[in-house]
Design an enzyme around this catalytic site. Structure first.
Site, PDB file in Angstrom:
ATOM      1  N   GLY A   1       0.782  -1.232   0.000  1.00 36.66           N
ATOM      2  CA  GLY A   1       0.000   0.000   0.000  1.00 36.66           C
ATOM      3  C   GLY A   1       0.813   1.280   0.000  1.00 36.66           C
ATOM      4  O   GLY A   1       0.316   2.324   0.425  1.00 36.66           O
ATOM      5  N   SER A   2       2.039   1.247  -0.533  1.00 38.14           N
ATOM      6  CA  SER A   2       2.825   2.488  -0.510  1.00 38.14           C
ATOM      7  C   SER A   2       2.215   3.545  -1.442  1.00 38.14           C
ATOM      8  O   SER A   2       2.301   4.741  -1.161  1.00 38.14           O
ATOM      9  CB  SER A   2       4.291   2.226  -0.869  1.00 38.14           C
ATOM     10  OG  SER A   2       4.425   1.894  -2.223  1.00 38.14           O
ATOM     11  N   ASN A   3       1.605   3.111  -2.535  1.00 38.20           N
ATOM     12  CA  ASN A   3       0.939   4.099  -3.404  1.00 38.20           C
ATOM     13  C   ASN A   3      -0.277   4.702  -2.707  1.00 38.20           C
ATOM     14  O   ASN A   3      -0.530   5.905  -2.813  1.00 38.20           O
ATOM     15  CB  ASN A   3       0.533   3.464  -4.740  1.00 38.20           C
ATOM     16  CG  ASN A   3       1.699   3.420  -5.704  1.00 38.20           C
ATOM     17  OD1 ASN A   3       2.074   4.435  -6.270  1.00 38.20           O
ATOM     18  ND2 ASN A   3       2.295   2.251  -5.857  1.00 38.20           N
TER      19      ASN A   3
ATOM     20  N   MET B   1      -3.696  -7.328  -7.733  1.00 33.29           N
ATOM     21  CA  MET B   1      -3.035  -8.367  -8.526  1.00 33.29           C
ATOM     22  C   MET B   1      -3.987  -9.232  -9.350  1.00 33.29           C
ATOM     23  O   MET B   1      -3.618 -10.325  -9.762  1.00 33.29           O
ATOM     24  CB  MET B   1      -2.188  -9.253  -7.601  1.00 33.29           C
ATOM     25  CG  MET B   1      -1.071  -8.500  -6.892  1.00 33.29           C
ATOM     26  SD  MET B   1       0.020  -7.601  -8.023  1.00 33.29           S
ATOM     27  CE  MET B   1       0.958  -8.967  -8.690  1.00 33.29           C
ATOM     28  N   ARG B   2      -5.191  -8.763  -9.606  1.00 31.44           N
ATOM     29  CA  ARG B   2      -6.115  -9.558 -10.419  1.00 31.44           C
ATOM     30  C   ARG B   2      -6.566  -8.776 -11.652  1.00 31.44           C
ATOM     31  O   ARG B   2      -6.604  -7.551 -11.618  1.00 31.44           O
ATOM     32  CB  ARG B   2      -7.350  -9.948  -9.605  1.00 31.44           C
ATOM     33  CG  ARG B   2      -7.023 -10.894  -8.454  1.00 31.44           C
ATOM     34  CD  ARG B   2      -8.286 -11.194  -7.669  1.00 31.44           C
ATOM     35  NE  ARG B   2      -7.967 -11.773  -6.382  1.00 31.44           N
ATOM     36  CZ  ARG B   2      -8.122 -13.067  -6.081  1.00 31.44           C
ATOM     37  NH1 ARG B   2      -8.621 -13.906  -6.953  1.00 31.44           N
ATOM     38  NH2 ARG B   2      -7.812 -13.508  -4.873  1.00 31.44           N
TER      39      ARG B   2
ATOM     40  N   VAL C   1      -9.249  -7.242 -14.061  1.00 33.18           N
ATOM     41  CA  VAL C   1     -10.613  -6.737 -13.846  1.00 33.18           C
ATOM     42  C   VAL C   1     -11.501  -7.223 -14.991  1.00 33.18           C
ATOM     43  O   VAL C   1     -11.122  -7.155 -16.158  1.00 33.18           O
ATOM     44  CB  VAL C   1     -10.591  -5.194 -13.765  1.00 33.18           C
ATOM     45  CG1 VAL C   1     -11.995  -4.633 -13.682  1.00 33.18           C
ATOM     46  CG2 VAL C   1      -9.756  -4.743 -12.560  1.00 33.18           C
TER      47      VAL C   1
ATOM     48  N   ASN D   1      -5.012   2.421 -13.128  1.00 30.95           N
ATOM     49  CA  ASN D   1      -4.003   1.541 -12.536  1.00 30.95           C
ATOM     50  C   ASN D   1      -2.632   2.187 -12.696  1.00 30.95           C
ATOM     51  O   ASN D   1      -2.424   2.994 -13.605  1.00 30.95           O
ATOM     52  CB  ASN D   1      -4.013   0.189 -13.271  1.00 30.95           C
ATOM     53  CG  ASN D   1      -3.017  -0.787 -12.688  1.00 30.95           C
ATOM     54  OD1 ASN D   1      -2.892  -0.930 -11.466  1.00 30.95           O
ATOM     55  ND2 ASN D   1      -2.279  -1.467 -13.547  1.00 30.95           N
TER      56      ASN D   1
ATOM     57  N   HIS E   1       1.418   1.076 -13.215  1.00 33.07           N
ATOM     58  CA  HIS E   1       2.228  -0.085 -13.592  1.00 33.07           C
ATOM     59  C   HIS E   1       3.701   0.326 -13.624  1.00 33.07           C
ATOM     60  O   HIS E   1       4.031   1.395 -14.151  1.00 33.07           O
ATOM     61  CB  HIS E   1       1.785  -0.601 -14.972  1.00 33.07           C
ATOM     62  CG  HIS E   1       2.560  -1.795 -15.401  1.00 33.07           C
ATOM     63  ND1 HIS E   1       2.315  -3.055 -14.898  1.00 33.07           N
ATOM     64  CD2 HIS E   1       3.616  -1.928 -16.241  1.00 33.07           C
ATOM     65  CE1 HIS E   1       3.179  -3.911 -15.431  1.00 33.07           C
ATOM     66  NE2 HIS E   1       3.977  -3.256 -16.244  1.00 33.07           N
TER      67      HIS E   1
END
Ligand code: GRF
Length: 195
Positions: free
Chosen positions: A14-16, A94-95, A97, A111, A113
């Site tokens: 959760g750093s973002n 990590m999934r 959508v 998102n 990346h």
């Protein structure tokens, strides 16, 4: 203008999310976190949210590893709708959508990346960059579509690959750039600049 209501969805540390919260708390980003969701029990993103009194939700999926079953994803859509979220921010989710969520929030799921897409989509993009021998990589904020890291690009930031970099040192440098670029992009949504 009203603060933009955001929901953050993540599987990791959760750093973002922390960088987004810091931008909100310091008054630079006019947004309100209305929900933090994770598919991983006890994920860092949930702890961060709980510490600030941001509502949390856990998604429980046992059938698939890389996506949610349709039923579970429809449940997630209801939870997100009930939160009033206007923008769904994926931060280390990590999934893939699928349709129920994509259809519920058209052009309102983004998102981040860790590469300059379209280079190095998929897992461990920083390791892919080192293995490919590039001297510049970076990070990309993009709209989410049904592919893997394939949606329309909103913003990118370049990061050098330095001699002696390991996957870990390069990932850390890319994350510093992520923590600047993601709040900046959300600011543009909060200013209602992005159609
Ligand atoms: C980031 O490197 C992001 O680019 C990728 O997943 C990682 C999440 O990190 N999609 P964090 O949980 O925000 O620290």
């Amino acid at each position: 203008m009203q603060p933009l209501k955001i929901a953050v969805l993540g599987s990791g540390k959760g750093s973002n999310f922390r960088s987004i919260l810091n931008a909100i708390l310091s008054g630079q980003l006019k947004a309100r976190p209305v929900l933090a969701v994770s598919d991983v029990q006890g994920a860092g993103i949930l702890t961060l949210a709980e510490n600030l009194g941001v509502p949390t939700a856990e998604v429980k999926e046992s059938k698939f590893r890389t996506r949610l079953s349709e039923e579970v994803e429809c449940g997630l859509v209801s939870t997100l709708r009930a939160s009033g979220a206007e923008l769904v921010v994926l931060a280390g989710y990590m999934r893939v959508v699928k349709k129920p969520l994509l259809d519920a929030f058209p052009r309102r799921i983004i998102n981040i990346h860790p590469s300059l897409l379209p280079a190095f989509p998929g897992l461990e993009a920083w390791r892919q960059a080192i293995e490919a021998g590039v001297t510049t990589t970076g990070c990309t904020v993009h709209f989410v579509d049904s592919g893997i890291d394939s949606g329309q690009i909103i913003a990118q930031s370049e990061v050098p690959v330095l001699p002696g970099d390991t996957p870990a040192t390069l990932h850390a440098r890319i994350q510093e750039a992520e923590h600047r670029i993601y709040p900046d992009v959300i600011k543009r949504f909060a200013a209602r600049e992005i159609p």
